[in-house]
Design a protein around this motif. Structure first.
Motif, short mmCIF file in Angstrom:
data_model
loop_
_atom_site.label_atom_id
_atom_site.label_comp_id
_atom_site.label_asym_id
_atom_site.label_seq_id
_atom_site.Cartn_x
_atom_site.Cartn_y
_atom_site.Cartn_z
N GLN A 305 1.29 5.15 -3.91
CA GLN A 305 0.87 3.80 -3.57
C GLN A 305 0.17 3.80 -2.21
OE1 GLN A 305 1.32 1.50 -6.09
NE2 GLN A 305 2.03 3.40 -7.05
N LEU A 306 -0.92 3.09 -2.13
CA LEU A 306 -1.76 3.10 -0.93
C LEU A 306 -1.93 1.69 -0.39
CD1 LEU A 306 -4.53 5.41 -2.46
CD2 LEU A 306 -2.75 6.13 -0.85
N SER A 321 0.63 -11.09 12.10
CA SER A 321 0.84 -9.88 11.33
C SER A 321 -0.50 -9.28 10.93
CB SER A 321 1.66 -10.17 10.07
OG SER A 321 2.93 -10.67 10.41
N PRO A 322 -0.56 -7.97 10.75
CA PRO A 322 -1.81 -7.35 10.29
C PRO A 322 -2.26 -7.93 8.95
CG PRO A 322 -0.27 -5.69 11.08
CD PRO A 322 0.49 -6.97 11.02
N HIS A 323 -3.54 -7.97 8.75
CA HIS A 323 -4.13 -8.45 7.50
C HIS A 323 -4.20 -7.30 6.50
CE1 HIS A 323 -6.85 -10.87 4.97
NE2 HIS A 323 -7.49 -9.73 4.75
N VAL A 324 -3.65 -7.51 5.32
CA VAL A 324 -3.69 -6.48 4.28
C VAL A 324 -5.07 -6.49 3.64
CG1 VAL A 324 -2.71 -5.66 2.11
CG2 VAL A 324 -1.21 -6.66 3.86
N LEU A 325 -5.78 -5.38 3.80
CA LEU A 325 -7.11 -5.25 3.23
C LEU A 325 -7.08 -4.70 1.81
CD1 LEU A 325 -9.00 -3.65 6.27
CD2 LEU A 325 -9.33 -5.97 5.37
N SER A 326 -6.11 -3.84 1.53
CA SER A 326 -6.14 -3.12 0.26
C SER A 326 -4.75 -2.67 -0.15
CB SER A 326 -7.06 -1.89 0.39
OG SER A 326 -7.01 -1.09 -0.77
N GLN A 327 -4.45 -2.76 -1.43
CA GLN A 327 -3.24 -2.20 -2.02
C GLN A 327 -3.58 -1.64 -3.39
OE1 GLN A 327 -0.58 -5.64 -1.82
NE2 GLN A 327 0.59 -4.65 -0.19
N GLY A 328 -3.32 -0.36 -3.59
CA GLY A 328 -3.66 0.26 -4.86
C GLY A 328 -2.87 1.52 -5.08
N SER A 329 -3.32 2.33 -6.03
CA SER A 329 -2.62 3.55 -6.39
C SER A 329 -3.62 4.68 -6.58
CB SER A 329 -1.82 3.33 -7.68
OG SER A 329 -1.19 4.53 -8.08
N ALA A 330 -3.24 5.86 -6.10
CA ALA A 330 -4.16 7.01 -6.18
C ALA A 330 -4.42 7.42 -7.62
CB ALA A 330 -3.58 8.18 -5.39
N THR A 362 -13.14 8.35 -0.95
CA THR A 362 -12.54 7.02 -0.90
C THR A 362 -11.90 6.65 -2.22
OG1 THR A 362 -14.26 6.37 0.68
CG2 THR A 362 -12.98 4.60 -0.33
N LEU A 363 -10.65 6.15 -2.14
CA LEU A 363 -9.87 5.82 -3.33
C LEU A 363 -9.79 4.31 -3.48
CD1 LEU A 363 -7.02 8.48 -3.06
CD2 LEU A 363 -9.19 8.62 -4.30
N GLN A 369 -8.28 -5.90 -5.43
CA GLN A 369 -7.09 -5.77 -4.59
C GLN A 369 -6.96 -4.38 -3.98
OE1 GLN A 369 -3.43 -6.44 -6.69
NE2 GLN A 369 -2.18 -6.50 -4.83
N GLY A 370 -7.57 -3.38 -4.62
CA GLY A 370 -7.39 -2.01 -4.17
C GLY A 370 -8.65 -1.33 -3.70
N LEU A 371 -9.58 -2.06 -3.13
CA LEU A 371 -10.82 -1.44 -2.64
C LEU A 371 -10.55 -0.68 -1.35
CD1 LEU A 371 -13.35 -4.36 -3.32
CD2 LEU A 371 -12.77 -2.40 -4.78
N GLY A 372 -11.18 0.49 -1.21
CA GLY A 372 -10.82 1.41 -0.14
C GLY A 372 -11.75 1.45 1.05
N SER A 373 -12.66 0.47 1.19
CA SER A 373 -13.57 0.44 2.34
C SER A 373 -14.08 -0.98 2.53
CB SER A 373 -14.75 1.39 2.12
OG SER A 373 -15.58 0.92 1.06
#
Length: 430
Positions: A305-306, A321-330, A362-363, A369-373
């Motif tokens: 999980q990333l 709190s930090p802003h969550v940019l991305s959540q995904g899975s490799a 880049t994953l 929801q899971g973009l890596g850049s």
């Protein structure tokens, strides 16, 4: 890979803070290189909130291992191969769970917050791949809407040679790079600081045992050459990249800094979290024979999980709190497996060496929801992100801090983590 007693979810360490839920329970035991103050660098293993100083417990380890495990880099130890790596893991698991060792070992624990972590290896070569198919599709669509993937993508794992000298551990400042950039409506380029600085969410692969020049690594043996994994952020100056990358690919837009998390999480630690490679969509070509292995098809994917977060100076001042940019899975992001990457890298006879570093590229997941850049998230800068502080971001500003995190969890196994990979952008000198 087979599971053994070191994966037993009932196995609990006597070290405080290593209970299930920690990034570093006794089922993980990643290796790294640390130092205290101005002291010498030496190897240690993460357990809970602590590091076990391996040089301090040398008498409890096999005599044949001691020289490699007392050096300020892990290259020699990684070259030993999976059998000895597994034997060390078993021994460390024993001494960190058996209370008979507590008195002798507890004094050799050092708080992770009290040390400085370093890149774990002397990196001879660094190669960055491009196996995140959703990232490749998203970026390609911005330039070639009707044909985002080039014809070779589904046949060959695409990669390029990066710059090993600028790989740094988590926490190193990200100095904004300068270079040539050319606006679409400009007649000539100009030189100056990047205005489109970006991060890239990747996994890093550490090479253990190498291969001789001219001797490719068969796909069925590639896993034995992987010593472990880390998080990797291949910082990218998109405006410099757009101008310079044709026809030879990335150069100054990438080589100013690559950040890695400091722990080498072993393939053994990840064994409970292996899964089948995603089936290829109908119509996609099957891998060529040198990239095909039935075991890899059944267990080559990494269920990791990333997560990526952003913290700006203003958010920090306001206590947000930090802003969550991305959540995904490799496993949902990688079109090619780690074993396929290694097999392809050596398929022409290229010699990989202990301590070499390979990035996956880049994953990104298929969903937003899971973009890596940021290049993908902001659609090339056309859709800025709204932050709780009232700020917006298309690309990174000075003071922005990016943190990558990764962990594995599933029913019947103890959660393990890869730690963090963090970098804060600071103004450059140009």
């Amino acid at each position: 890979m087979t599971l053994d007693e070191t994966h037993n979810p009932d196995r609990i360490s006597w070290v405080d803070g290593s209970e299930p839920g920690s990034d570093f329970p006794v089922q993980n035991l990643p290796l790294g290189i640390f130092s205290e103050g101005k002291g010498l660098r030496r190897p240690g293993v993460a357990i809970g909130d602590y590091i076990l100083d391996l040089s301090a417990v040398a008498d409890l380890l096999d005599e044949d291992w001691r020289e490699d495990l007392s050096q300020p880099i892990l290259n020699a130890w990684l070259s030993r191969g999976p059998d000895l790596h597994r034997a060390l893991r078993e021994r460390l698991s024993e001494i960190l769970t058996d209370v008979r060792y507590r008195d002798a070992v507890e004094v050799c624990l050092i708080g992770q917050s009290e040390v400085r972590m370093h890149v774990p290896c002397l990196i001879g070569d660094y190669t960055d791949f491009y196996v995140g198919i959703h990232h490749a599709t998203n970026v390609g669509r911005q330039f070639r809407p009707d044909n985002p993937l080039l014809p070779n993508y589904k046949y060959v794992p695409i990669g390029y040679h990066g710059r090993a000298s600028s790989v740094r551990p988590s926490g190193e400042p990200v100095v904004r790079p300068s270079g040539q950039r050319k606006a679409p409506d400009a007649d000539v380029p100009e030189y100056g600081p990047s205005r489109r600085l970006d991060y890239e969410l990747e996994l890093g692969i550490w090479i253990g045992r190498g291969n001789e020049l001219g001797q490719p690594i068969p796909i069925g043996e590639a896993g034995d050459h992987i010593a472990g994994y880390c998080l990797l952020n291949d910082w990218s100056a998109r405006d410099l990249q757009a101008w310079e990358y044709q026809p030879l690919g990335p150069f100054l837009a990438k080589n100013f800094l690559t950040s890695v998390s400091p722990w080498v999480v072993s393939a053994d630690a990840l064994a409970p979290f292996r899964s089948p490679m995603p089936p290829r969509p109908e119509g996609d070509p099957q891998p060529l024979s040198y990239l095909t292995d039935p075991v890899d098809r059944q267990s080559g994917a990494l269920n990791i999980q990333l997560e990526v977060t952003l913290l700006t100076d203003k958010m920090r001042e306001e206590g947000l709190s930090p802003h969550v940019l991305s959540q995904g899975s490799a496993d949902a992001a990688m079109y090619w497996s780690a074993a396929q990457i290694v097999a392809h890298h050596s398929s022409n006879g290229c010699n990989l060496q202990p301590g070499d570093l390979i990035g996956t590229g880049t994953l990104s997941t298929e969903s937003d929801q899971g973009l890596g850049s940021l290049l993908e998230i902001s659609r090339g800068g056309k859709q800025p992100i709204q932050l709780a502080s009232g700020e917006t971001r298309s690309f990174l500003e000075d003071g922005d801090e990016i943190t990558l995190r990764a962990w594995c969890e599933r029913k019947g196994a103890v959660r393990i983590g890869l730690g963090e990979c963090t970098g804060r952008v600071v103004s450059g000198g140009a």
